[in-house]
Scaffold this active site. Structure first.
Site, PDB file in Angstrom:
ATOM      1  N   LYS A 123      -9.204 -11.599 -16.802  1.00 48.21           N
ATOM      2  CA  LYS A 123      -9.232 -11.722 -18.261  1.00 48.21           C
ATOM      3  C   LYS A 123      -8.471 -12.958 -18.763  1.00 48.21           C
ATOM      4  CE  LYS A 123     -10.410  -9.513 -22.108  1.00 48.21           C
ATOM      5  NZ  LYS A 123     -11.686  -8.800 -22.295  1.00 48.21           N
ATOM      6  N   ASP A 162     -15.271 -11.507 -23.780  1.00 51.39           N
ATOM      7  CA  ASP A 162     -16.081 -11.754 -22.588  1.00 51.39           C
ATOM      8  C   ASP A 162     -17.491 -12.233 -22.921  1.00 51.39           C
ATOM      9  OD1 ASP A 162     -13.801 -10.705 -21.552  1.00 51.39           O
ATOM     10  OD2 ASP A 162     -14.655  -8.748 -21.101  1.00 51.39           O
ATOM     11  N   GLY A 183       0.842  -1.187   0.000  1.00 50.30           N
ATOM     12  CA  GLY A 183       0.000   0.000   0.000  1.00 50.30           C
ATOM     13  C   GLY A 183       0.870   1.227   0.000  1.00 50.30           C
ATOM     14  N   GLU A 238       5.174 -10.940  -6.057  1.00 52.83           N
ATOM     15  CA  GLU A 238       4.197 -11.076  -7.145  1.00 52.83           C
ATOM     16  C   GLU A 238       4.668 -10.476  -8.465  1.00 52.83           C
ATOM     17  OE1 GLU A 238       4.067  -9.122  -4.588  1.00 52.83           O
ATOM     18  OE2 GLU A 238       3.105  -7.198  -4.994  1.00 52.83           O
ATOM     19  N   HIS A 249       8.439  -7.507  -3.235  1.00 54.54           N
ATOM     20  CA  HIS A 249       7.204  -7.947  -3.893  1.00 54.54           C
ATOM     21  C   HIS A 249       7.405  -9.271  -4.633  1.00 54.54           C
ATOM     22  CE1 HIS A 249       4.738  -4.347  -3.248  1.00 54.54           C
ATOM     23  NE2 HIS A 249       5.902  -3.711  -3.242  1.00 54.54           N
ATOM     24  N   CYS A 285       5.332  -6.144   1.816  1.00 56.63           N
ATOM     25  CA  CYS A 285       5.702  -4.726   1.858  1.00 56.63           C
ATOM     26  C   CYS A 285       4.919  -3.999   2.964  1.00 56.63           C
ATOM     27  CB  CYS A 285       5.486  -4.106   0.486  1.00 56.63           C
ATOM     28  SG  CYS A 285       6.343  -2.536   0.312  1.00 56.63           S
ATOM     29  N   TYR A 286       3.985  -3.144   2.630  1.00 62.46           N
ATOM     30  CA  TYR A 286       3.155  -2.491   3.652  1.00 62.46           C
ATOM     31  C   TYR A 286       2.541  -3.550   4.578  1.00 62.46           C
ATOM     32  CZ  TYR A 286      -0.725   0.350   5.544  1.00 62.46           C
ATOM     33  OH  TYR A 286      -1.610   0.998   6.366  1.00 62.46           O
TER      34      TYR A 286
END
Ligand code: XMP
Length: 513
Positions: free
Chosen positions: A369, A227, A54, A171, A169, A81-82
């Site tokens: 997606k 979609d 964040g 990710e 991070h 992190c945060y």
């Protein structure tokens, strides 16, 4: 769908990336607001919690804080992190500004080889940081398990409980072994199996659609985009002829699009489809309209009108299906200075007939997606549909600057099909977010053969993007640009000049409007 990991969102730009990575580990993930009550969270019965990054400091007066009772739920927690700094705050450690703000790469040294988070990972590897604060004193009961040049507490773990904090991070793709770390957490520490697959999802979704719809009938506005196409095939699998797709030709579609859509859905999948050719009415109303907002509103209104007419013709229908995706339903954490949430809203109004009294069926609303594309493949949709680039609802009208006329549409359609053809032949189409042509209403002088010409200009736009919110122009090789320009000028009557758009977003938008 029972095993899942909850991600509490503290406003990181990477929250959705964390959720997708966890799903890539074969584990379902849900994003909740940072302050979700512990009871609500517990009721989902998650196997683990991730606290996202964040932008704030955990000691700021307006810091976003979780319900402290989440730490009493007896499941593994990973703070990123945060999120790691929150652990320090809640478990009596300390957080302070780092001597050097750490952005970008550094090297992590694992200092506790037994830490389960680092199983199967080398002792030193590259990690990606993006923070101004650091854990400066270990929280009570924690030990350091990894260090970087900047901090001895880059990775921390509780001595007894499965609670972990990472300053970097895992990710983001720049962290080597980031996926392995997240898998060690999700599949190892939380003990989740790799059960989240699109095959299973399809089975469960079919059942859920049947439960919701019972013996009633459903309509779906089919656009030919990824979609609505995937939603159509999924709903058809669940409901057969109780699904009717409505496909409106607004006269602003690409070359051969109406034929392609009918071919695939009607002929191949044998889905009931009502095809409405409303191009005349759209083009009539667009006559003389040059203002982009007016164009959009007019197209939106006309769509609702045509769609409603078509829906009435289907008879007694209780449900309206939509291809809403997960990013549209995540309640985003409002962060000062982050305009993304606001920008998004105007695209999602997309001509939904709100006035109509339908109940909604949204079978894709917990998918990202990339998962929708995988589901489409699983359901047997052709690759040509599954990998399609986004195409705006108001169609080619937003790519003709100024008035939309049949002649301009003919020119743009031809140019568009050349751009798509070249991008596909050269393998660029699948690598980028979007590539298309824009027709400019200005004419300039040229020379062809011995003759002086005075004709229109086509602009070419090719952008890379993660989600359409920000974008960068694609550095297409000169040979490809040359091929595009020469084919467009040679093959599109009325065009004698071609330019390439080198504006990123912001400050430019992707479409020219
Ligand atoms: P902009 O032009 O705002 O576009 O940078 C961002 C992304 O959204 C697409 N777009 C639309 N999609 N209906 C849609 O479904 C619309 O009215 C619409 N307008 C823009 C655009 O193609 C890009 O991918």
């Amino acid at each position: 769908m029972n095993e899942q990991i909850v991600i509490l969102d503290f406003g990181s730009q990477y929250t959705q990336v964390i959720a997708r990575r966890i799903r890539e580990c074969g584990v379902y993930s849900t994003i909740m607001r940072y302050n979700a009550p512990a009871a609500e969270l517990d009721a989902l019965g998650p196997s683990g919690i991730i606290l996202s990054g964040g932008p704030k400091s955990v000691y700021a007066s307006d810091a976003l804080l979780p319900d402290p009772a989440i730490f009493d739920i007896d499941i593994p927690v990973l703070g990123i992190c945060y999120g790691a700094q929150l652990l320090a705050r809640f478990f009596d450690g300390k957080v302070g500004p780092s001597a050097q703000r750490e952005y970008g790469r550094s090297t992590l040294s694992v200092t506790d080889r037994n830490c389960r988070l680092f199983h199967g990972i080398p002792e030193r590897f590259k990690v990606w940081n993006s923070h101004g604060d650091l854990v400066t004193a270990l929280p009570a009961g924690f030990i350091a398990v990894g260090a970087t040049e900047n901090t001895p507490f880059a990775a921390i773990a509780h001595r007894e409980k499965p609670i972990y904090g990472l300053q970097f991070h895992p990710e983001v793709a720049h962290t080597s072994y980031g996926m392995k770390i997240l898998s060690n957490f999700a599949n190892g520490i939380c003990g989740c199996g790799r059960n989240w697959t699109m095959r299973r999802y399809a089975e469960t979704a079919v059942q859920e659609i049947r439960n919701q719809v019972g013996n009633e009938r459903v309509i779906l506005g089919l656009s030919g985009g990824v979609d609505s196409s995937v939603a159509a095939v999924l709903l058809h699998r669940a409901l057969g002829d109780r699904l009717t797709c409505i496909f409106v030709n607004n006269g602003l579609l690409r070359e051969r699009e109406p034929q392609l859509v009918r071919e695939i859905f009607r002929r191949h999948f044998r889905i009931r489809m009502k095809y409405v050719d409303a191009s005349r009415i759209f083009l009539q109303r667009l006559r003389g309209v040059t203002d982009p907002e007016r164009k959009r509103r007019l197209i939106g209104r006309t769509f609702v009108e045509v769609f409603e007419g078509a829906a009435r013709g289907v008879g007694n229908v209780r449900f309206l299906a939509q291809g809403t995706l997960y990013p549209d339903v995540i309640e985003s954490v409002p962060i000062a200075g982050n305009p993304a949430a606001k920008i998004k809203s105007h695209h999602n109004v997309g001509g939904l007939p709100r006035k109509m009294k339908f109940e909604l069926v949204e079978p894709l609303k917990c998918l990202f997606k990339d998962e929708v594309r995988r589901l489409g493949r699983e359901l047997g949709l052709p690759e040509a549909i599954v990998v399609r680039q986004p195409f705006p609802g108001p169609g080619l009208a937003v790519r003709i600057i100024g008035e939309v006329t049949p002649k301009r549409l003919r020119m743009l359609r031809k140019a568009d099909s050349i751009v798509l053809g070249v991008m596909k032949e050269t393998g660029w189409y699948n690598r980028i977010w979007q590539s298309f042509a824009i027709l400019l209403p200005v004419r300039s002088v040229g020379v062809m053969g011995d003759e002086r010409t005075y004709e229109y200009t086509i602009a070419i736009r090719a952008v890379e993007s993660q989600d359409g919110m920000t974008a960068d122009w694609v550095r297409l090789p000169h040979e490809i640009l040359e091929m595009l320009a020469s084919r467009i000028v040679n093959e599109v009557n009325g065009v004698n000049r071609c330019v390439f758009d080198i504006t990123s977003k912001p400050p430019g938008t992707i479409e020219w409007e």
